[in-house]
Design a protein around this motif. Structure first.
Motif, PDB file in Angstrom:
ATOM      1  N   LYS A   1     -44.576 -17.304  -7.349  1.00 43.03           N
ATOM      2  CA  LYS A   1     -45.294 -17.511  -6.102  1.00 43.03           C
ATOM      3  C   LYS A   1     -44.596 -16.802  -4.947  1.00 43.03           C
ATOM      4  CE  LYS A   1     -46.925 -21.387  -3.366  1.00 43.03           C
ATOM      5  NZ  LYS A   1     -46.560 -22.759  -3.022  1.00 43.03           N
ATOM      6  N   ASP A   2     -43.271 -16.686  -5.044  1.00 45.18           N
ATOM      7  CA  ASP A   2     -42.487 -16.157  -3.935  1.00 45.18           C
ATOM      8  C   ASP A   2     -42.502 -14.637  -3.824  1.00 45.18           C
ATOM      9  OD1 ASP A   2     -41.838 -18.564  -2.970  1.00 45.18           O
ATOM     10  OD2 ASP A   2     -39.742 -18.560  -3.589  1.00 45.18           O
ATOM     11  N   LEU A   3     -42.984 -13.930  -4.837  1.00 38.28           N
ATOM     12  CA  LEU A   3     -42.984 -12.462  -4.791  1.00 38.28           C
ATOM     13  C   LEU A   3     -43.561 -11.985  -3.458  1.00 38.28           C
ATOM     14  CD1 LEU A   3     -44.351 -11.268  -8.279  1.00 38.28           C
ATOM     15  CD2 LEU A   3     -41.982 -11.165  -7.471  1.00 38.28           C
ATOM     16  N   VAL A   4     -42.886 -11.028  -2.864  1.00 32.75           N
ATOM     17  CA  VAL A   4     -43.432 -10.371  -1.666  1.00 32.75           C
ATOM     18  C   VAL A   4     -43.995  -9.033  -2.131  1.00 32.75           C
ATOM     19  CG1 VAL A   4     -42.859  -9.311   0.553  1.00 32.75           C
ATOM     20  CG2 VAL A   4     -41.842 -11.513  -0.081  1.00 32.75           C
ATOM     21  N   VAL A   5     -45.317  -8.875  -2.012  1.00 31.90           N
ATOM     22  CA  VAL A   5     -45.983  -7.651  -2.467  1.00 31.90           C
ATOM     23  C   VAL A   5     -46.713  -7.042  -1.280  1.00 31.90           C
ATOM     24  CG1 VAL A   5     -47.601  -6.661  -4.132  1.00 31.90           C
ATOM     25  CG2 VAL A   5     -46.298  -8.707  -4.744  1.00 31.90           C
ATOM     26  N   ARG A   6     -46.340  -5.823  -0.904  1.00 29.57           N
ATOM     27  CA  ARG A   6     -47.020  -5.232   0.244  1.00 29.57           C
ATOM     28  C   ARG A   6     -47.225  -3.733   0.080  1.00 29.57           C
ATOM     29  NH1 ARG A   6     -42.920  -5.266   5.188  1.00 29.57           N
ATOM     30  NH2 ARG A   6     -42.494  -3.157   4.487  1.00 29.57           N
ATOM     31  N   ILE A   7     -48.073  -3.236   0.936  1.00 30.07           N
ATOM     32  CA  ILE A   7     -48.397  -1.815   0.913  1.00 30.07           C
ATOM     33  C   ILE A   7     -48.048  -1.247   2.286  1.00 30.07           C
ATOM     34  CG2 ILE A   7     -50.291  -0.140   0.776  1.00 30.07           C
ATOM     35  CD1 ILE A   7     -51.713  -2.192  -1.097  1.00 30.07           C
ATOM     36  N   ALA A   8     -47.283  -0.159   2.293  1.00 29.39           N
ATOM     37  CA  ALA A   8     -46.998   0.558   3.547  1.00 29.39           C
ATOM     38  C   ALA A   8     -47.828   1.843   3.536  1.00 29.39           C
ATOM     39  CB  ALA A   8     -45.513   0.874   3.645  1.00 29.39           C
ATOM     40  N   ARG A   9     -48.577   2.061   4.620  1.00 29.82           N
ATOM     41  CA  ARG A   9     -49.342   3.312   4.760  1.00 29.82           C
ATOM     42  C   ARG A   9     -48.777   4.090   5.928  1.00 29.82           C
ATOM     43  NH1 ARG A   9     -55.205   0.689   4.419  1.00 29.82           N
ATOM     44  NH2 ARG A   9     -55.139   0.090   2.236  1.00 29.82           N
ATOM     45  N   LEU A  10     -48.346   5.316   5.657  1.00 26.08           N
ATOM     46  CA  LEU A  10     -47.674   6.112   6.691  1.00 26.08           C
ATOM     47  C   LEU A  10     -48.383   7.448   6.889  1.00 26.08           C
ATOM     48  CD1 LEU A  10     -45.252   4.963   4.475  1.00 26.08           C
ATOM     49  CD2 LEU A  10     -43.923   5.404   6.528  1.00 26.08           C
ATOM     50  N   ARG A  11     -48.289   7.961   8.104  1.00 24.71           N
ATOM     51  CA  ARG A  11     -48.672   9.351   8.375  1.00 24.71           C
ATOM     52  C   ARG A  11     -47.420  10.083   8.819  1.00 24.71           C
ATOM     53  NH1 ARG A  11     -54.808   9.838  10.208  1.00 24.71           N
ATOM     54  NH2 ARG A  11     -55.559   8.094   8.964  1.00 24.71           N
ATOM     55  N   ILE A  12     -47.190  11.236   8.177  1.00 18.62           N
ATOM     56  CA  ILE A  12     -45.942  11.965   8.377  1.00 18.62           C
ATOM     57  C   ILE A  12     -46.218  13.270   9.113  1.00 18.62           C
ATOM     58  CG2 ILE A  12     -43.937  12.940   7.160  1.00 18.62           C
ATOM     59  CD1 ILE A  12     -44.413   9.844   6.802  1.00 18.62           C
ATOM     60  N   ASP A  13     -45.310  13.666   9.965  1.00 18.42           N
ATOM     61  CA  ASP A  13     -45.378  14.965  10.640  1.00 18.42           C
ATOM     62  C   ASP A  13     -45.376  16.070   9.578  1.00 18.42           C
ATOM     63  OD1 ASP A  13     -45.053  17.233  12.109  1.00 18.42           O
ATOM     64  OD2 ASP A  13     -43.065  16.720  12.885  1.00 18.42           O
ATOM     65  N   SER A  14     -46.436  16.879   9.547  1.00 19.53           N
ATOM     66  CA  SER A  14     -46.584  17.862   8.454  1.00 19.53           C
ATOM     67  C   SER A  14     -45.426  18.862   8.414  1.00 19.53           C
ATOM     68  CB  SER A  14     -47.916  18.597   8.572  1.00 19.53           C
ATOM     69  OG  SER A  14     -47.989  19.242   9.827  1.00 19.53           O
ATOM     70  N   ALA A  15     -44.843  19.166   9.587  1.00 18.80           N
ATOM     71  CA  ALA A  15     -43.734  20.132   9.626  1.00 18.80           C
ATOM     72  C   ALA A  15     -42.468  19.582   8.972  1.00 18.80           C
ATOM     73  CB  ALA A  15     -43.446  20.517  11.075  1.00 18.80           C
ATOM     74  N   GLN A  16     -42.408  18.241   8.818  1.00 18.46           N
ATOM     75  CA  GLN A  16     -41.185  17.624   8.281  1.00 18.46           C
ATOM     76  C   GLN A  16     -41.429  16.913   6.941  1.00 18.46           C
ATOM     77  OE1 GLN A  16     -38.527  15.863  11.465  1.00 18.46           O
ATOM     78  NE2 GLN A  16     -40.486  15.644  12.500  1.00 18.46           N
TER      79      GLN A  16
END
Lengths: 135, 135
Positions: free
Chosen positions: B30-45
């Motif tokens: 029950k305690d599992l922490v499950v998450r999704i991170a959605r990122l946008r990255i600078d294309s030059a880097q």
């Protein structure tokens, strides 16, 4: 003379087999099909949808060697938003999956529960895990 | 008389231990922490960002017992869109993760590469996997 030729042939064959083995492993890594499915579910049918998806994921992982990961979750803030993170051994494994009785059953059962489906093809940056499902 | 009391006490202790064991397993799931991170990255880097994320994921899985899965991918159609699927053993494991030197290094290194970050808390429907990272 004949012995020397045999030895050279043997060394050549061993060398070619080593190259084939390395390139086959590399192809295996490269061939992984990794994608994300984002779905919106009819809120009135959410419990039935989750039960159908759970049954489908458990069956696919158990019976299909090429279905490697099916992580299905819903969002805490909006349980009608479902995401499935999928890893297949390769394009053939993925195509074979689409023809299985359990996948077709899942598609038929959930047809009227799914309001939208977005399939996102991805490329791995890192696939690190030591998680063991206790079920 | 004393023997009977001892036997009863033994049965009672066994019973309590069985209850504790079951509830501990249930709490773990029950305690599992499950998450999704959605990122946008600078294309030059982008290349630098991917290298930093890969190093961070590999280190976290290797050295932190409570970091169970870090699946990081980018979208084929838009490589600046990155998704990370994360599983932690529990809230404490997640809080401990935020204090590690490798996480702080990742945050500092990538601070100016990340254009946006959305963290989505999720609840598992199915977490099925037999994937073994060949690396």
């Amino acid at each position: 003379m004949r012995n020397t030729s045999c030895r050279r042939l043997f060394i050549l064959i061993s060398f070619l087999m080593a190259i084939l083995s390395v390139s086959s492993t590399a192809a295996q890594d490269k061939d992984l099909v990794v994608r994300i499915a984002r779905l919106r579910i009819d809120s009135a049918q959410l419990d039935n949808y989750k039960a159908a998806l759970k049954e489908h994921a458990e069956t696919a992982i158990r019976v299909e060697p090429g279905v490697l990961t099916l992580y299905a979750v819903y969002e805490k803030n909006d349980p009608t938003h479902v995401t499935v993170f999928e890893i297949y051994a390769g394009p053939d494994a993925y195509q074979a999956h689409l023809q299985t009785p359990h996948f077709m059953k899942y598609k038929t059962t959930t047809k009227n529960m799914v309001k939208s489906l977005e399939l996102i093809e991805t490329v791995p940056i890192a696939l690190e895990s030591k998680f063991k499902n206790p079920n």
